[in-house]
Design an enzyme around this catalytic site. Structure first.
Site, PDB file in Angstrom:
ATOM      1  CD  GLU B 211      -1.153  -0.199   3.752  1.00 29.18           C
ATOM      2  OE1 GLU B 211      -2.183  -0.880   3.622  1.00 29.18           O
ATOM      3  OE2 GLU B 211      -0.826   0.307   4.841  1.00 29.18           O
ATOM      4  CG  HIS B 249      -2.542   0.635   7.846  1.00 31.74           C
ATOM      5  ND1 HIS B 249      -2.381  -0.252   6.817  1.00 31.74           N
ATOM      6  CD2 HIS B 249      -3.349   0.023   8.736  1.00 31.74           C
ATOM      7  CE1 HIS B 249      -3.061  -1.360   7.075  1.00 31.74           C
ATOM      8  NE2 HIS B 249      -3.665  -1.217   8.232  1.00 31.74           N
TER       9      HIS B 249
END
Lengths: 379, 304
Positions: B211, B249
């Site tokens: 990611e 995150h």
């Protein structure tokens, strides 16, 4: 959380780094009074959490208090890269002999901090690093050794900084450690014509994960939150992990990776995601309901896509949350729901039973995204 | 076989007596994990009943290892105490510490990773779902019942995308799935897992999920070019993420031009990795690649 320049300056001063005398003002009249106290000649600097203030006209010299008032009036209320200027800092000008750059940054690949130092401060350090990498010294720091004076002196010498800058390097390391910062930067660090080493401008980024033990910026944290979009503030107040984007498909999912992926899949279907909203692992019905009400109150949203893969999260709790939200919010926009994983069958049955005409279920993530995009465009 | 975790692994749970620890210890036991003890200095000497099994509580990781021969610990303790918990585990000389806890300050992670490296302890996480070798053992919070043993290895920054891919490939199955975590600093990297899967005879294809943020995927691409002979299929999340915003995150943030999904995808494709545009497409690429590789290998016909 990034600190404003004047907050970073305050920290530097507290840790023994020399800084120019300065005051903060949120009106032109107060700016004039500050300039008078600072001796008349001042630099007026917009306080916004973004770079490139100087180029945008947010940093100006004023030769007397009347000029400071006028300048502050021009700068206050400016918009710099989407950041409204609500305060200015007025600082005493200094006579610069030479400029340097120092910072500590996280080296993600090695899992430790790096000291970065350069004898070429003042300008765009990324530019220097890109064109003349040899002019920028990068030194890994052992977390258990830190940066005692001897280590700081080594770094200063190797980077071509005056030895007195070593005191700044040690103090700056203390800021990083004791304040739980992810980044501390002084640019420029200057030597004045009188030989003093002074931090003229600085940037500090604090670790949000350390808020449980770093409480001093609580009130300023609230100031930081005010800068957010109204919906983001409302979501933050409910403890939701929400980022406003500028599309039309509202997205809710569980887990940061899956939600990011959902945004991409929606974009892949030719629509634009309106937001990122992660209800997290093991989300309750209440969190789901809160999330849905935030998204539905966004006027640019024309369809909503709920994408949940139940790992720890139970799909029946998610479905309960949707049903609960339907009781408190009048649903006027179509909702496409995809539930898979833990208790998915029960979750789907709960939604079927409720049978709301605007709620549709889909069996795959890609199919659901296509349908949500279609509905968003039809609206 | 599998990587890092097999049916022989003896697992301790630090924080077992907390609510998360209890819930997930029960799940781990149900998945076949040999949970040999919990650790809580205030409850040493007691035991906790999980259905048909009483799991003893030890006062320290050291005591738990001495009594049971444990070689893995799963850490569920709150952020403020995680640094001490991991350092204690490293001090005791345990081989693997899986840190599930989310929200640990980066300075604490930096410190315990450095400490663990010195003591020879591998850390997975923090802020991760742990790892599972289906049919053998499960250390962490990955749901065990959505897939089965098989010949694909998976390494991922994201928990839910791990589950999504496991589910999409439920008929194919996995050797081991490792969630390395979404924090800026993690103990075990994509590269560590790629190297381990390359060496694992039971893994025939590797799925890499990345990611936005940092350059771990770019570095993984360089490693694949030099050191991985098995086919790799990748999926990257975050193409639509705006610059400067943290997407859930702590480590998922695009800064300027660095850390973009586009750059990561390009780096992987440049070294011959197939990158799916959606999780489903990535799963399809795995299936077509496996079909080209041929039927699953039995120990007798294993290609060396």
């Amino acid at each position: 959380m990034d600190l404003y320049e004047h907050q970073a300056r305050e920290l530097f001063e507290e840790y023994g780094i020399l800084v120019p005398r300065a005051e903060v003002a949120d009106s032109a009249e107060l700016a004039r009074a500050s300039a008078e106290r600072l001796g008349g000649r001042v630099v007026v600097k917009a306080q916004v959490k973004t770079g490139g203030r100087g180029k945008a006209g947010g940093v100006k010299f004023a030769r007397d208090p009347a000029a400071a008032e006028l300048t502050a009036r021009q700068i206050l209320g400016m918009d710099i890269k989407g950041h409204p200027v609500r305060t200015v800092m007025l600082a005493q000008p200094v006579d610069i002999d030479s400029e340097f750059y120092v910072s500590y940054v996280l080296d993600r690949s090695q899992g430790r901090f790096l000291a970065i130092a350069s004898a070429e401060g003042g300008m765009d350090i990324e530019e220097v690093a890109a064109t003349r990498p040899e002019a920028v010294l990068r030194t890994p720091i052992d977390p258990f050794d830190g940066v005692p004076r001897a280590k700081a002196a080594e770094i200063a010498a190797a980077a071509g900084l005056p030895d007195a800058a070593a005191d700044t390097l040690t103090a700056l390391w203390n800021v990083l450690i004791r304040e739980d910062a992810l980044l501390v930067e002084v640019n420029p660090l200057v030597r004045t014509t009188q030989g003093q080493i002074l931090a003229l401008d600085g940037k500090v980024t604090l670790d949000d994960n350390a808020r449980f033990r770093q409480t001093r910026w609580g009130a300023q944290g609230a100031v930081h939150d005010q800068e957010r979009d109204e919906l983001e503030a409302a979501a933050a107040a409910k403890g939701l992990n929400y980022v406003k984007l500028d599309g039309e498909v509202g997205v809710i999912g569980n887990g940061a990776g899956l939600v990011m992926s959902t945004l991409d899949v929606v974009a892949d279907c030719g629509a634009r995601p309106a937001n990122f909203l992660d209800i997290g692992g093991g989300a309750s019905a209440q969190i789901m309901a809160d999330g849905l009400s935030v998204i539905l109150s966004d006027p640019s949203v024309t369809a909503v896509f709920v994408n949940v893969f139940g790992g720890i999260t139970a799909c029946d709790a998610v479905a309960d949350g949707i049903v609960r939200a339907l009781e408190s919010v009048r649903l006027t926009k179509p909702l496409v729901v995809r539930l898979d994983g833990n208790n998915a069958a029960r979750g789907r049955a709960i939604l079927d039973e409720r049978g709301h005409p605007l709620v549709e279920q889909a069996t795959t993530m890609d199919g659901a995204a296509r349908r949500a995009a279609e509905l968003a465009h039809a609206a | 076989m599998a990587i890092y975790l097999t049916k022989e692994s003896k697992v301790l749970v630090q924080g077992m007596t907390g609510s998360e620890g209890m819930k997930h210890t029960r799940r781990m036991l149900a998945a076949g994990t040999d949970v040999v003890g919990g650790v809580n200095p205030r409850k040493a000497g007691r035991s906790v009943d999980f259905d048909d099994r009483a799991v003893p509580v030890f006062g320290s990781v050291r005591a738990g290892m001495d009594a049971t021969g444990a070689d893995v610990t799963v850490v569920f303790v709150p952020p403020a105490f995680s640094k001490a918990a991991v350092m204690e585990a490293a001090d005791a000389g345990i081989g693997l510490a899986v840190v599930i806890t989310e929200g640990i300050p980066v300075h604490d992670s930096v410190a315990f990773h450095a400490y663990a490296r010195r003591h020879g302890t591998r850390v997975i996480g923090p802020n991760c779902p742990g790892l599972i070798s289906p049919g053998q053992s499960n250390a962490g919070i990955i749901p065990a019942d959505i897939t089965k043993p098989g010949r694909v290895g998976l390494v991922s920054k994201s928990g839910t995308l791990t589950y999504q891919l496991m589910y999409e490939l439920r008929d194919t199955g996995f050797s081991t799935c490792v969630g390395i975590g979404g924090d800026p600093v993690v103990g075990t990297t994509h590269i560590d897992c790629l190297a381990a899967f390359e060496a694992d005879p039971d893994t025939e294809l590797i799925v890499l999920i990345g990611e936005i943020g940092g350059d771990a995927e770019e570095r993984a691409a360089a490693f694949i070019k030099d050191s991985v002979t098995k086919p790799v299929v990748a999926y990257i999340a975050g193409f639509t993420a705006p610059e400067g915003r943290t997407m859930g995150h702590a480590g998922a943030i695009v800064s300027g031009t660095s850390g973009t999904a586009q750059a990561k995808k390009a780096a992987l494709e440049a070294v011959g990795v197939q990158v799916g545009n959606t999780p489903t497409e990535a799963a399809q690429l795995v299936l077509t690649t496996l079909a080209a590789v041929g039927p699953p290998l039995t120990p007798r016909t294993r290609r060396e």
